[in-house]
Motif scaffolding. Structure first.
Motif, short mmCIF file in Angstrom:
data_model
loop_
_atom_site.label_atom_id
_atom_site.label_comp_id
_atom_site.label_asym_id
_atom_site.label_seq_id
_atom_site.Cartn_x
_atom_site.Cartn_y
_atom_site.Cartn_z
N UNK A 68 -10.01 -1.23 3.09
CA UNK A 68 -8.80 -1.78 2.49
C UNK A 68 -8.88 -1.81 0.97
N UNK A 69 -10.04 -2.15 0.45
CA UNK A 69 -10.21 -2.22 -1.00
C UNK A 69 -10.35 -0.83 -1.62
N UNK A 70 -11.06 0.05 -0.94
CA UNK A 70 -11.21 1.41 -1.45
C UNK A 70 -9.86 2.12 -1.51
N UNK A 71 -8.96 1.78 -0.61
CA UNK A 71 -7.64 2.43 -0.57
C UNK A 71 -6.81 2.15 -1.81
N UNK A 72 -7.21 1.15 -2.59
CA UNK A 72 -6.48 0.86 -3.83
C UNK A 72 -6.65 1.97 -4.86
N UNK B 204 0.51 -1.59 -0.31
CA UNK B 204 -0.06 -0.25 -0.38
C UNK B 204 -0.70 0.11 0.97
N UNK B 205 -0.78 1.40 1.26
CA UNK B 205 -1.31 1.81 2.57
C UNK B 205 -2.83 1.82 2.62
N UNK B 206 -3.35 1.44 3.78
CA UNK B 206 -4.79 1.51 4.03
C UNK B 206 -5.00 2.10 5.42
N UNK B 207 -4.82 3.41 5.56
CA UNK B 207 -4.84 4.04 6.88
C UNK B 207 -6.17 3.92 7.62
N UNK B 208 -7.29 3.79 6.89
CA UNK B 208 -8.59 3.64 7.54
C UNK B 208 -8.99 2.17 7.73
N UNK B 209 -8.11 1.27 7.29
CA UNK B 209 -8.42 -0.15 7.38
C UNK B 209 -7.36 -0.91 8.13
N UNK B 210 -6.63 -1.77 7.41
CA UNK B 210 -5.66 -2.67 8.04
C UNK B 210 -4.22 -2.18 7.96
N UNK C 275 -3.61 -2.28 -22.84
CA UNK C 275 -2.93 -0.99 -22.66
C UNK C 275 -3.52 -0.14 -21.53
N UNK C 276 -3.91 -0.82 -20.46
CA UNK C 276 -4.27 -0.16 -19.20
C UNK C 276 -3.29 -0.62 -18.12
N UNK C 277 -3.19 0.16 -17.06
CA UNK C 277 -2.51 -0.27 -15.85
C UNK C 277 -3.58 -0.89 -14.95
N UNK C 278 -3.34 -2.07 -14.42
CA UNK C 278 -4.34 -2.74 -13.59
C UNK C 278 -3.75 -3.05 -12.21
N UNK C 279 -4.61 -2.90 -11.19
CA UNK C 279 -4.19 -3.24 -9.83
C UNK C 279 -5.33 -3.96 -9.14
N UNK C 280 -5.04 -5.18 -8.67
CA UNK C 280 -6.04 -6.03 -8.04
C UNK C 280 -5.66 -6.27 -6.57
N UNK C 281 -6.29 -5.56 -5.64
CA UNK C 281 -5.96 -5.75 -4.23
C UNK C 281 -6.51 -7.07 -3.68
N UNK C 282 -5.90 -7.55 -2.63
CA UNK C 282 -6.33 -8.79 -1.99
C UNK C 282 -6.87 -8.48 -0.60
N UNK C 283 -8.19 -8.60 -0.43
CA UNK C 283 -8.80 -8.32 0.88
C UNK C 283 -8.31 -9.26 1.96
N UNK C 284 -7.75 -10.42 1.57
CA UNK C 284 -7.28 -11.40 2.54
C UNK C 284 -5.87 -11.12 3.05
N UNK C 285 -5.28 -10.01 2.64
CA UNK C 285 -3.93 -9.67 3.10
C UNK C 285 -3.78 -9.77 4.62
N UNK C 286 -4.72 -9.24 5.42
CA UNK C 286 -4.54 -9.30 6.88
C UNK C 286 -4.49 -10.71 7.46
N UNK C 287 -4.98 -11.71 6.70
CA UNK C 287 -4.95 -13.09 7.19
C UNK C 287 -4.03 -13.96 6.33
N UNK C 288 -3.05 -13.33 5.70
CA UNK C 288 -2.04 -14.07 4.96
C UNK C 288 -2.22 -14.14 3.47
N UNK D 60 -6.78 5.55 -4.52
CA UNK D 60 -5.75 6.60 -4.47
C UNK D 60 -4.34 6.06 -4.67
N UNK D 61 -4.10 4.81 -4.25
CA UNK D 61 -2.78 4.22 -4.47
C UNK D 61 -2.47 4.12 -5.96
N UNK D 62 -3.39 3.58 -6.72
CA UNK D 62 -3.15 3.42 -8.15
C UNK D 62 -3.06 4.78 -8.84
#
Length: 296
Positions: free
Chosen positions: A162-166, A75-81, A125-138, A168-170
């Motif tokens: 990076x985490x806040x960007x989740x 997912x995009x994080x234009x203000x982050x990574x 019965x929810x949609x869940x999305x769990x971002x990983x803050x460690x994405x930039x380091x693998x 609008x993505x979701x």
């Protein structure tokens, strides 16, 4: 081996462990200070090992549970990574668009416990999305000690964005009906509080033992809050009185529960700090809160 409980450890050792996992003391300092509580067959090193998470326990909802579908999405994080990655889980038979919930991890990245929390929500019965803050380091490396070191090395501002960007993505996902909530634990609880200050359209926010925002930022909150604290978590709880005053002054809708006798991290069922009674009660309240505010 029988699963250890918080009561198997002196409270001072649990407090030292809390300091260790949050980077306030080093591994060596934990071992040196915990040594005074060592007994035959249970050295300071053995206590540290016993307090580490056992992620084999993080399987309340299996990855191949037929009720859900799982995948990892960028997912995009234009203000982050720029580009991030997270764990996306949705019911296998949704029958239409559903509310979404962002799940924010502790200070060790997207570990198996947090992935299981996302699966639990999808099973409800929810949609869940769990971002990983460690994405930039693998991404989460599979080892909590290494994960904590990687996490501490991240740029804090970018990490937050990076985490806040989740959110609008979701919200923009075709499976989502546009109603968005958030739940987070420890560091993640603080991020959920930040989300509430930054997104006026957030429909519900549930921070578990998270650091509190400033009074000025609190005035921007529009979402209803369900706030969970651990009774023995003196560090985080010290900020509650001032925040409660700010919440009341700003007219924020909130419910707050403090679970007597519970330690920081009591919801995490992979460590001895897990408190089954407090965790189940807090989770039932969380699900009821999301159903109330996201499924109108």
């Amino acid at each position: 081996m029988e699963r250890r409980k918080a009561s198997d450890f002196p409270q001072d050792v649990l407090n030292l462990f809390d300091g260790y996992v949050h980077g306030r003391i080093s591994r060596r300092e934990f071992l040196d200070r915990a040594a005074r509580y060592a007994v035959a067959g249970f050295s300071a090193a053995a206590m540290l090992e016993a307090l580490r998470p056992d992620y084999a326990l993080a399987q309340q909802v299996a990855k191949d549970d037929p009720r859900i579908r799982t995948e990892y999405l960028a997912y995009p994080s234009p203000q982050g990574s720029e580009t991030m990655r997270g764990y996306f889980v949705h019911p296998s038979r949704a029958g239409g668009k559903l509310p979404g919930i962002v799940v924010i991890h502790e200070n060790r990245g997207l570990n198996p416990y947090i992935e299981d929390v996302a699966r639990r929500l999808a099973a409800e019965n929810f949609i869940a999305f769990a971002p990983d803050a460690l994405t930039p380091v693998g991404g989460y490396p599979g080892d909590d000690e290494k994960a904590a070191q990687l996490f501490a090395g991240l740029d804090g501002r970018k990490r937050t964005e990076d985490l806040l960007a989740a959110v609008p993505f979701l919200k923009a996902r075709p499976e989502c009906n546009g109603s968005i909530g958030a739940v987070g634990f420890c560091f993640g609880g603080g991020i959920v509080n930040t989300m509430a200050t930054r997104f006026p359209d957030l429909a519900a926010a549930v921070p578990f033992y998270g650091r509190q925002p400033s009074a000025a930022d609190t005035a921007q909150i529009k979402a209803p809050l369900l706030i969970h604290y651990a009774g023995l978590d003196e560090g985080v709880n010290a900020g509650w009185s001032a925040w409660e005053e700010a919440l009341k002054k700003s007219g924020v809708r909130y419910r707050e529960y403090t679970y007597a006798g519970a330690n920081h991290g009591f919801h995490n069922d992979t460590t001895p700090r897990y408190d089954e009674g407090a965790a189940k009660l807090a989770w039932s309240r969380t699900l009821a809160f999301f159903n109330e505010n996201l499924k109108r």
